[in-house]
Design an enzyme around this catalytic site. Structure first.
Site, PDB file in Angstrom:
ATOM      1  N   LYS A 142       0.815  -1.216   0.000  1.00  0.00           N
ATOM      2  CA  LYS A 142       0.000   0.000   0.000  1.00  0.00           C
ATOM      3  C   LYS A 142       0.845   1.261   0.000  1.00  0.00           C
ATOM      4  O   LYS A 142       0.440   2.285  -0.552  1.00  0.00           O
ATOM      5  CB  LYS A 142      -0.960   0.016   1.195  1.00  0.00           C
ATOM      6  CG  LYS A 142      -2.114  -0.953   1.047  1.00  0.00           C
ATOM      7  CD  LYS A 142      -3.295  -0.555   1.918  1.00  0.00           C
ATOM      8  CE  LYS A 142      -4.482  -1.470   1.664  1.00  0.00           C
ATOM      9  NZ  LYS A 142      -5.540  -1.338   2.643  1.00  0.00           N
ATOM     10  N   LYS A 155      -6.827 -10.230  -8.188  1.00  0.00           N
ATOM     11  CA  LYS A 155      -7.965 -10.280  -7.278  1.00  0.00           C
ATOM     12  C   LYS A 155      -9.094  -9.346  -7.728  1.00  0.00           C
ATOM     13  O   LYS A 155      -8.813  -8.257  -8.224  1.00  0.00           O
ATOM     14  CB  LYS A 155      -7.513  -9.820  -5.887  1.00  0.00           C
ATOM     15  CG  LYS A 155      -7.680 -10.862  -4.813  1.00  0.00           C
ATOM     16  CD  LYS A 155      -7.091 -10.428  -3.500  1.00  0.00           C
ATOM     17  CE  LYS A 155      -7.873  -9.325  -2.815  1.00  0.00           C
ATOM     18  NZ  LYS A 155      -7.622  -9.236  -1.363  1.00  0.00           N
ATOM     19  N   LYS A 176     -11.992  -3.451  -5.407  1.00  0.00           N
ATOM     20  CA  LYS A 176     -12.750  -2.208  -5.553  1.00  0.00           C
ATOM     21  C   LYS A 176     -11.946  -1.151  -6.272  1.00  0.00           C
ATOM     22  O   LYS A 176     -12.484  -0.193  -6.807  1.00  0.00           O
ATOM     23  CB  LYS A 176     -13.208  -1.712  -4.179  1.00  0.00           C
ATOM     24  CG  LYS A 176     -12.077  -1.340  -3.233  1.00  0.00           C
ATOM     25  CD  LYS A 176     -12.617  -0.914  -1.885  1.00  0.00           C
ATOM     26  CE  LYS A 176     -12.348  -1.963  -0.832  1.00  0.00           C
ATOM     27  NZ  LYS A 176     -13.074  -1.834   0.384  1.00  0.00           N
TER      28      LYS A 176
HETATM   29  P1  AMP Z   1     -11.308  -5.064   1.861  1.00  0.00           P
HETATM   30  O1  AMP Z   1     -12.422  -4.523   1.057  1.00  0.00           O
HETATM   31  O2  AMP Z   1     -10.052  -5.302   1.108  1.00  0.00           O
HETATM   32  O3  AMP Z   1     -11.114  -4.331   3.175  1.00  0.00           O
HETATM   33  O4  AMP Z   1     -11.757  -6.527   2.296  1.00  0.00           O
HETATM   34  C1  AMP Z   1     -12.845  -6.820   3.140  1.00  0.00           C
HETATM   35  C2  AMP Z   1     -12.923  -8.319   3.285  1.00  0.00           C
HETATM   36  O5  AMP Z   1     -13.217  -8.935   2.016  1.00  0.00           O
HETATM   37  C3  AMP Z   1     -11.623  -8.969   3.772  1.00  0.00           C
HETATM   38  O6  AMP Z   1     -11.924 -10.038   4.655  1.00  0.00           O
HETATM   39  C4  AMP Z   1     -10.987  -9.488   2.501  1.00  0.00           C
HETATM   40  O7  AMP Z   1     -10.142 -10.590   2.724  1.00  0.00           O
HETATM   41  C5  AMP Z   1     -12.220  -9.881   1.661  1.00  0.00           C
HETATM   42  N1  AMP Z   1     -11.931  -9.754   0.210  1.00  0.00           N
HETATM   43  C6  AMP Z   1     -11.627  -8.617  -0.464  1.00  0.00           C
HETATM   44  N2  AMP Z   1     -11.444  -8.867  -1.796  1.00  0.00           N
HETATM   45  C7  AMP Z   1     -11.651 -10.210  -1.956  1.00  0.00           C
HETATM   46  C8  AMP Z   1     -11.614 -11.095  -3.087  1.00  0.00           C
HETATM   47  N3  AMP Z   1     -11.343 -10.668  -4.313  1.00  0.00           N
HETATM   48  N4  AMP Z   1     -11.869 -12.406  -2.873  1.00  0.00           N
HETATM   49  C9  AMP Z   1     -12.161 -12.859  -1.619  1.00  0.00           C
HETATM   50  N5  AMP Z   1     -12.209 -12.083  -0.530  1.00  0.00           N
HETATM   51  C10 AMP Z   1     -11.966 -10.775  -0.671  1.00  0.00           C
END
Ligand code: AMP
Ligand code: TRP
Length: 333
Positions: free
Chosen positions: A114, A198, A201
């Site tokens: 990051k 992955k 967002k």
């Molecule tokens: P974040 O939006 O990155 O803060 O992620 C929120 C939750 O969603 C965390 O537990 C991440 O591990 C999960 N997560 C985010 N992107 C993915 C993805 N592409 N596949 C599976 N889990 C995800």
């Protein structure tokens, strides 16, 4: 055995199918297991480790909460709250920051990713982000923490901090050592445009992800345009890892249909991709559209959402405050 679950999601907008399959869907399953006590936190203090627009942040806090509710997390059974309403998180984080070692934090790969090339310009908050995460977990004596694979390292740090505190202050059982709960299957949902990346967002292409707020037509269109390859339908799991786009679409289908990958492969063996994509779109629409509609409905009543957070934070505060008081006593304050 009954578990005490804690998990957090950052309110940074654009929640997508990856967040749902990788995190929120499991939260719902855990809530439905008998006797579990669940605490789900919208981690807004974590969000500001990178600059946020204040108006958008407020909307995103409500959107994340709405997504929890719309996905089936029940605020009466669990605690749903946002971190900034409970000052104990910040207080605990400072104290734990005096326990964590620079060497430990220097190993955190998420910070390196990051912060990018110019680490000097990253916020100090981004660097100590995992310490705040440790406070979140440890202040509630959480026994289990459901997270994505990417958060495993942070969870290990929480365990290290807990162990060092217990040892340094000779209070062997003060902090409970939390266990990670990392899904074995479908833990990483990939981009619809590139099966090696992955679903995220922050991907500039909206076609790469299915947002929890997409409508039926958007979902159908995105699945139609999702990348596949020129090989035939897979007959078994062999070689599927060499076909990341196909593996990903099959994983999405399997997860949303609550079946394993093999069942999905058997189900579509001998059929063509257009049939598979039609069925996939149907499953995704069936699961996501009600969530999407409900998020949009809830967002029309921000007061309702704010009340859920306020009530949740009162319950959370009671627990976290007590723990911080004991923590202070141990330290000698
Ligand atoms: P974040 O939006 O990155 O803060 O992620 C929120 C939750 O969603 C965390 O537990 C991440 O591990 C999960 N997560 C985010 N992107 C993915 C993805 N592409 N596949 C599976 N889990 C995800
Ligand atoms: N760091 C987690 C993520 O980005 C979010 C988070 C903050 C969290 N505090 C937590 C997850 C405590 C589990 C437990 O996904």
């Amino acid at each position: 055995m009954a578990k005490k679950i804690f998990s957090g999601v950052q309110p940074t907008g654009n929640l997508h199918l990856g967040n749902y399959i990788g995190a929120i869907k499991n939260f719902v399953d855990l809530q439905n297991e008998k006797n579990n006590q669940c605490i789900f936190c919208v981690v807004d203090l974590h969000a500001i480790t990178v600059k946020q627009n204040p108006k958008e942040l407020k909307n995103n806090i409500r959107e994340t909460t709405a997504a929890f509710l719309a996905s089936g997390i029940e605020p009466e059974k669990n605690i749903i709250f946002n971190q900034s309403l409970v000052p104990a998180h910040s207080e605990g984080s400072w104290i734990l920051g005096c326990v964590a070692r620079m060497g430990w934090l220097n190993r955190m790969t998420q910070f390196k990713e990051k912060a990018g090339k110019d680490k000097e310009k990253a916020s100090i908050g981004l660097y100590i982000y995992p310490v705040l995460m440790a406070a979140d977990i440890l202040l509630y004596d959480a026994s289990h923490v459901p997270v994505g694979e990417d958060q495993k390292q942070h969870l290990e740090l929480s365990r290290d901090i807990a162990q060092k505190f217990n040892l340094d202050y000779e209070c062997p059982n003060f902090f409970k050592i939390p266990e990670p709960l990392i899904q074995k299957n479908f833990a990483r949902i990939m981009s619809l445009k590139d099966g090696t990346k992955k679903m995220s967002k922050s991907d500039p292409s909206d076609l790469s992800r299915i947002n929890l707020k997409d409508n039926k037509d958007e979902i159908i269109n995105k699945i139609k345009k999702a990348k596949t390859d020129n090989d035939s339908m897979p007959k078994d799991e062999n070689n599927l890892n060499k076909r990341p786009e196909i593996e990903n679409l099959f994983s999405i289908y399997s997860s949303l249909s609550n079946q394993n990958l093999k069942s999905t492969i058997d189900q579509f063996s001998g059929k063509n991709f257009s049939k598979f994509k039609n069925d996939l779109a149907e499953v995704v629409v069936e699961k996501i559209t009600p969530i999407s509609n409900e998020i949009k409905r809830l967002e029309k009543d921000p007061q309702f959402i704010d009340n859920i957070l306020l009530n949740g934070s009162k319950k959370a505060e009671k627990m976290a405050k007590l723990k911080v008081e004991k923590l202070k006593e141990i330290i000698g304050f």
